[in-house]
Write an enzyme that holds these catalytic residues in place. Structure first.
Site, PDB file in Angstrom:
ATOM      1  N   ASP A 182     -16.319   7.667   5.543  1.00 17.12           N
ATOM      2  CA  ASP A 182     -15.385   8.018   6.735  1.00 17.12           C
ATOM      3  C   ASP A 182     -16.573   8.231   7.822  1.00 17.12           C
ATOM      4  O   ASP A 182     -16.480   7.792   9.027  1.00 17.12           O
ATOM      5  CB  ASP A 182     -14.636   9.273   6.812  1.00 17.12           C
ATOM      6  CG  ASP A 182     -13.602   8.802   5.797  1.00 17.12           C
ATOM      7  OD1 ASP A 182     -13.113   7.737   5.597  1.00 17.12           O
ATOM      8  OD2 ASP A 182     -12.775   9.917   5.309  1.00 17.12           O
ATOM      9  N   CYS A 235      29.489  30.888 -16.199  1.00 18.44           N
ATOM     10  CA  CYS A 235      30.008  32.074 -16.194  1.00 18.44           C
ATOM     11  C   CYS A 235      31.233  32.271 -15.244  1.00 18.44           C
ATOM     12  O   CYS A 235      31.750  33.577 -15.385  1.00 18.44           O
ATOM     13  CB  CYS A 235      28.914  33.062 -16.015  1.00 18.44           C
ATOM     14  SG  CYS A 235      28.367  33.219 -14.368  1.00 18.44           S
ATOM     15  N   ASP A 261     -15.410   9.209  -0.254  1.00 21.74           N
ATOM     16  CA  ASP A 261     -14.668   8.916   0.785  1.00 21.74           C
ATOM     17  C   ASP A 261     -15.291   9.454   1.880  1.00 21.74           C
ATOM     18  O   ASP A 261     -15.295   8.721   3.384  1.00 21.74           O
ATOM     19  CB  ASP A 261     -13.341   9.593   0.770  1.00 21.74           C
ATOM     20  CG  ASP A 261     -12.446   8.802  -0.355  1.00 21.74           C
ATOM     21  OD1 ASP A 261     -13.010   7.502  -0.838  1.00 21.74           O
ATOM     22  OD2 ASP A 261     -11.187   9.185  -0.642  1.00 21.74           O
ATOM     23  N   SER A 287       7.717 -21.381  -6.038  1.00 20.05           N
ATOM     24  CA  SER A 287       8.136 -20.100  -6.838  1.00 20.05           C
ATOM     25  C   SER A 287       7.972 -20.637  -8.316  1.00 20.05           C
ATOM     26  O   SER A 287       7.379 -21.603  -8.571  1.00 20.05           O
ATOM     27  CB  SER A 287       9.611 -19.715  -6.363  1.00 20.05           C
ATOM     28  OG  SER A 287      10.497 -20.840  -6.631  1.00 20.05           O
ATOM     29  N   LEU A 288       8.330 -19.731  -9.174  1.00 24.54           N
ATOM     30  CA  LEU A 288       8.287 -19.883 -10.662  1.00 24.54           C
ATOM     31  C   LEU A 288       9.334 -20.016 -11.325  1.00 24.54           C
ATOM     32  O   LEU A 288      10.308 -19.251 -11.056  1.00 24.54           O
ATOM     33  CB  LEU A 288       7.477 -18.725 -11.165  1.00 24.54           C
ATOM     34  CG  LEU A 288       5.789 -18.389 -10.722  1.00 24.54           C
ATOM     35  CD1 LEU A 288       5.588 -17.007 -10.929  1.00 24.54           C
ATOM     36  CD2 LEU A 288       5.151 -19.488 -11.389  1.00 24.54           C
ATOM     37  N   CYS A 308      23.687  30.987  -8.887  1.00 26.83           N
ATOM     38  CA  CYS A 308      25.115  31.777  -9.392  1.00 26.83           C
ATOM     39  C   CYS A 308      24.597  33.108  -9.442  1.00 26.83           C
ATOM     40  O   CYS A 308      23.379  33.400  -9.966  1.00 26.83           O
ATOM     41  CB  CYS A 308      25.232  31.089 -10.790  1.00 26.83           C
ATOM     42  SG  CYS A 308      25.657  32.466 -12.178  1.00 26.83           S
ATOM     43  N   LYS A 359       2.935 -10.157 -13.220  1.00 24.17           N
ATOM     44  CA  LYS A 359       3.708 -10.474 -11.881  1.00 24.17           C
ATOM     45  C   LYS A 359       4.081  -9.668 -11.001  1.00 24.17           C
ATOM     46  O   LYS A 359       4.922  -8.572 -11.482  1.00 24.17           O
ATOM     47  CB  LYS A 359       4.798 -11.154 -12.596  1.00 24.17           C
ATOM     48  CG  LYS A 359       5.879 -11.679 -11.194  1.00 24.17           C
ATOM     49  CD  LYS A 359       6.767 -12.787 -11.775  1.00 24.17           C
ATOM     50  CE  LYS A 359       7.608 -13.909 -10.824  1.00 24.17           C
ATOM     51  NZ  LYS A 359       8.118 -12.674  -9.586  1.00 24.17           N
TER      52      LYS A 359
HETATM   53  S1  IVH Z   1       1.909 -18.157  -8.991  1.00 23.50           S
HETATM   54  C1  IVH Z   1       3.045 -22.380  -8.103  1.00 23.50           C
HETATM   55  N1  IVH Z   1       1.304 -15.828  -9.829  1.00 23.50           N
HETATM   56  O1  IVH Z   1       5.960 -14.309  -7.980  1.00 23.50           O
HETATM   57  C2  IVH Z   1       2.791 -20.744  -8.563  1.00 23.50           C
HETATM   58  N2  IVH Z   1       3.050 -15.781  -8.385  1.00 23.50           N
HETATM   59  O2  IVH Z   1       8.298 -16.166  -8.540  1.00 23.50           O
HETATM   60  C3  IVH Z   1       3.429 -19.746  -7.386  1.00 23.50           C
HETATM   61  N3  IVH Z   1       4.081 -13.509  -7.887  1.00 23.50           N
HETATM   62  O3  IVH Z   1       6.395 -16.113  -4.830  1.00 23.50           O
HETATM   63  C4  IVH Z   1       3.047 -18.317  -7.457  1.00 23.50           C
HETATM   64  N4  IVH Z   1       2.558 -12.356  -9.129  1.00 23.50           N
HETATM   65  O4  IVH Z   1       5.520 -13.848  -4.793  1.00 23.50           O
HETATM   66  C5  IVH Z   1       2.010 -16.302  -8.939  1.00 23.50           C
HETATM   67  N5  IVH Z   1       0.438 -13.752 -10.634  1.00 23.50           N
HETATM   68  C6  IVH Z   1       1.131 -14.498  -9.952  1.00 23.50           C
HETATM   69  C7  IVH Z   1       2.201 -13.752  -9.179  1.00 23.50           C
HETATM   70  C8  IVH Z   1       3.144 -14.468  -8.448  1.00 23.50           C
HETATM   71  C9  IVH Z   1       3.537 -12.303  -8.152  1.00 23.50           C
HETATM   72  C10 IVH Z   1       5.199 -13.668  -7.274  1.00 23.50           C
HETATM   73  C11 IVH Z   1       4.868 -14.519  -5.942  1.00 23.50           C
HETATM   74  C12 IVH Z   1       6.009 -15.807  -6.003  1.00 23.50           C
HETATM   75  C13 IVH Z   1       6.838 -15.355  -7.248  1.00 23.50           C
HETATM   76  C14 IVH Z   1       7.319 -16.723  -7.732  1.00 23.50           C
END
Ligand code: IVH
Length: 790
Positions: free
Chosen positions: A39, A421, A35, A84-85, A448, A126
């Site tokens: 730096d 006690c 490091d 989202s998933l 105590c 995830k």
């Molecule tokens: S894929 C269509 N991969 O989870 C695919 N998401 O519940 C969309 N996330 O909004 C996302 N790790 O913020 C993907 N390896 C990963 C992930 C991931 C975290 C989060 C992400 C997303 C949310 C969906």
């Protein structure tokens, strides 16, 4: 070359080097330089850029510190929506997902006997943070955005630039002209803990979990704040792309990694659902050890064409699934707060919770650390609280859910009496001392006052006394100690040494052999070294190291017992606070009784000896004056005073006129000194300490006197083995009369060792160090030569 050209070249080279180090560190996980070296390069670049502001470019590594604050974030439209998933919680959910993928791709799902086509999935953790989009145009980072509602997010370009592992410029070559990288911004656990400590210390807001901390840090209008937060980025996909990328999810991520984009090191390819489940279990087992929070794993169909064929439904893809882990945080009710009493009497609050499963484990208790923590949380009994079990196994109460506070919630009060006690509970303000001057800090401990009369403290004290690094009494486990205390057989550590066979054999779980073993083990422990014994006493703030230092320097229990706090502060790493704890411990009447009883019942200390000569030499008159902490008298002032007056008495008695003659001692200092010693308590205290230094043979004059004239002045001698012609005491006396110091151990500073028959390690050490060695006869000749009558 002109100066400006030289600077430009150097700037260019430094940026390339820093980028390469960053890449090795964050993306490849192989730090290439310490490091400090990083730096140094960084500062060199900063300095050059300061001289040549016209050469600063946005992708310079110095530009991560955060620019101007904004009044609001701009809007960003996501050309490719950020999805989202779907979630799976059970194994069966994942199997159903796999079957639907097989169906969607027209593959056979197999029958009861298996045998279906196996789909390849990319497996990723995830991460628990927030999704961001990073836009690169011609390899340069041009924009960062939050996910927002998936179609419109916020422009957080200045903030993402401050994240250490976000490349400001892509590495290598071949990247598409337009490349939108997507991934998670998160805060590693260690950084989160440190941030919360910092926030609490500065009176700022603390965060309930790393996810909130990451979100709060990223959505800051002032990028300098973001820059000060330990955020990291991990890529898991792409959005808009102007050209071709590898045809699989894993291949694409690996390509991005080659361009310097950080991806997960847990990325794996699985063939079929069973391998996915194995991945889920493996990561699940390692979850608590990972340096960041995850809430599950994500499986994605690896082949991108297959992904396109499977398509989307509303906002979730048919080709990916999040398989979730049990939550690391849960809500539960605080049923009560109870108080536990520790070895030193500290009374600490413990939360009794309505049992709740957190990350797979049922939690019914959580430590609350101390009353300051209860106050910080604003905790009341009956509250709904957030419990978190993360990096460590000990569950923590993170937050009170204020909206759920019931009308009959009760405040948490520290009991006035010890719950074990019944003795009084006293509050001690934690005192911080800087240079011996006390400044009260905010923290406080409740204790105590019952000490060994308190069963809780007694049990802990005995468990500590018997522990491996203390007296090491084999077989004296916690359960046995509990029985010994509860049956009243043992009321102090000294009682262990009078335990009789009949008493022990009558205890639960004891038979003839185990009884004899325990009694023998206790007997075997009765000859501890001084250091072990001091440690075993369990003096607050005295760990093994301090115990060793005490034993080595002072040499005997007698000296340690009477040492004044100020004298103890001559020990390395012992401040006035610890010194006072030690002094108070031995001044306490009850502790004195226990020590006397231990010695009377046959405990005998090994390795007792003389005051260590090196320690003895620490006390000087100027050092002593400095130690008294007289306002406005610093080390140099103390030197001048010592030089002028020669003795403590001289300084105490010096009048105003005398003091004004001391070179470089100003009026303020002279007045302060006079005021100090005009207070009889101060003058008496100083004299008392001086008397102890004299008694211990540490006084500066004792050294001076020997120096004057005596033949062995300033020398250190060691006697070892059996002396047959003269007793050791006599030999010691003769040597001291000649001005020598007689020490208990051999060091490079030893002048001579007198070795009688049976001499062992000290003789060996003397030979090793080349110290002069005399046998007893030669010693007598030497004494005679020095004019000693024998
Ligand atoms: S894929 C269509 N991969 O989870 C695919 N998401 O519940 C969309 N996330 O909004 C996302 N790790 O913020 C993907 N390896 C990963 C992930 C991931 C975290 C989060 C992400 C997303 C949310 C969906």
């Amino acid at each position: 070359m002109t100066d400006a050209q030289t600077a430009a070249n150097r700037i260019h080279a430094l940026r390339a080097e820093l980028d390469a180090h960053n890449h090795r560190y964050y993306v490849l996980d192989e730090p290439s330089v310490p490091d400090a070296e990083y730096d140094r390069l960084f500062r060199e670049l900063q300095a050059l850029e300061a001289e040549h502001p016209e050469l600063v470019t946005p992708e310079s590594p110095t530009q991560r510190v955060g620019g101007e604050a904004l009044s609001e974030f701009g809007e960003v439209r996501h050309e490719v929506p950020m999805l989202s998933l779907g979630n799976a919680f059970e194994e069966e959910d994942l199997r159903a997902f796999d079957r639907s993928v097989q169906g969607g791709l027209g593959l056979s799902a197999g029958d009861l006997f298996g045998g279906g086509a196996e789909v390849e999935y990319s497996c990723e953790p995830k991460l628990d943070g927030l999704a961001v989009s990073l836009l690169y145009r011609n390899g340069q980072l041009v924009r960062g955005a939050t996910r927002g509602d998936g179609s419109t997010g916020e422009d957080i370009s200045s903030n993402v630039r401050t994240i250490r592992n976000v490349p400001l410029k892509l590495q290598g070559e071949g990247w598409p002209e337009l490349l939108e990288v997507r991934g998670e911004v998160y805060m590693p656990k260690a950084g989160f803990d440190e941030l919360n400590v910092r926030q609490a210390e500065s009176g700022g807001k603390t965060f309930a979990n790393p996810r909130n901390a990451a979100a709060g840090s990223l959505r800051q209008l002032d990028p300098k704040i973001t820059a000060s937060r330990p955020l990291e980025f991990c890529c898991y996909g792409v959005g808009q792309v102007s050209g071709e990328l590898p045809a699989t999810q894993v291949g694409m991520l690996q390509q991005l990694k080659a361009w310097g984009v950080p991806i997960s090191r847990e990325l794996k390819l699985a063939k079929g659902v069973e391998q996915c489940l194995a991945y889920y279990r493996d990561i699940g087992e390692r979850r608590m050890d990972l340096p960041y929070d995850i809430d599950g794993v994500v499986f994605k169909v690896n082949n991108i064409e297959d992904q396109q064929q499977l398509g989307f439904r509303a906002r979730t893809p048919h080709w990916a699934l999040a398989h979730k882990f049990p939550a690391q945080e849960e809500l539960t009710e605080l049923l009560d707060v109870e108080f536990q009493v520790g070895r030193t009497g500290a009374v600490t609050p413990v939360a009794r919770l309505k049992p709740v499963k957190v990350a797979g484990v049922t939690v019914a208790n959580a430590t609350l650390h101390n009353m300051d923590e209860v106050a910080r949380l604003g905790l009341m009994i009956g509250d709904t609280v957030i419990i978190r079990r993360a990096g460590d196994v000990i569950p923590q109460v993170m937050q009170v859910v204020a909206e759920r506070r019931p009308a009959d919630a009760r405040p948490v009060h520290i009991p006035e009496q010890c719950p074990v006690c019944g003795s009084a509970v006293e509050r001690t303000q934690l005192v911080k001392r800087s240079k011996g001057k006390a400044t009260t800090s905010e923290g406080s401990v409740y204790r105590c006052v019952g000490r060994l009369a308190c069963a809780a403290q007694l049990k802990q004290a005995i468990i500590h006394f018997a522990s491996r690094r203390a007296l090491d009494i084999e077989g004296l486990g916690d359960k046995i100690v509990e029985q010994l205390v509860d049956t009243g057989l043992v009321a102090s550590p000294a009682d262990l040494f009078t335990l009789a066979y009949d008493q022990v054999v009558a205890l639960e779980g004891f038979a003839d052999l185990s009884t004899r073993n325990l009694i023998n083990a206790i007997k075997d422990s009765s000859k501890p070294t001084l250091a072990r014994f001091i440690y075993a006493l369990g003096i607050p703030d005295v760990g093994e190291e301090t115990a060793k230092v005490l034993a080595r320097a002072l040499g005997s229990l007698a000296r340690i017992r009477k040492a004044l706090p100020e004298v103890l502060t001559y020990l390395p790493d012992v401040g006035l606070e610890v010194a006072s704890e030690i002094h108070n411990f031995f001044a306490d009447e009850h502790n004195q009784q226990v020590i006397e009883a231990l010695l009377a019942r046959g405990l005998s200390l090994q390795e007792e000896g003389d005051l260590n000569p090196e320690f003895a030499a620490c006390a000087t008159l100027p050092g002593f004056i400095d130690k008294l902490n007289i306002p406005f008298i610093a080390a140099t002032g103390a030197e001048k005073l010592a030089a002028k007056f020669g003795t403590l008495e001289g300084i105490i008695k010096a009048d105003w006129l005398d003091l004004r003659q001391v070179e470089r001692l100003n009026e303020k200092a002279a007045k302060s000194l006079r005021d100090f010693f005009d207070n009889p308590a101060n003058a008496q205290r100083a004299a008392l300490i001086e008397a102890q230094l004299r008694e211990f043979g540490m006084h500066w004059e004792s050294e001076k006197k020997t120096i004057e004239g005596l033949p062995l002045a300033g020398q250190t001698w060691v006697l070892t083995g059996t002396l047959e012609l003269m007793s050791r005491d006599v030999a010691k006396e003769k040597l001291e009369a000649l001005g020598a110091k007689v020490a208990g151990s051999v060091s490079a500073r030893t002048h001579c060792v007198v070795a009688g028959p049976g001499a062992g390690s000290k003789l060996a050490k003397a030979n090793e160090l080349g110290v002069r060695v005399l046998d007893e006869e030669a010693f007598l000749v030497e004494l005679k030569g020095l004019g000693v009558a024998l």
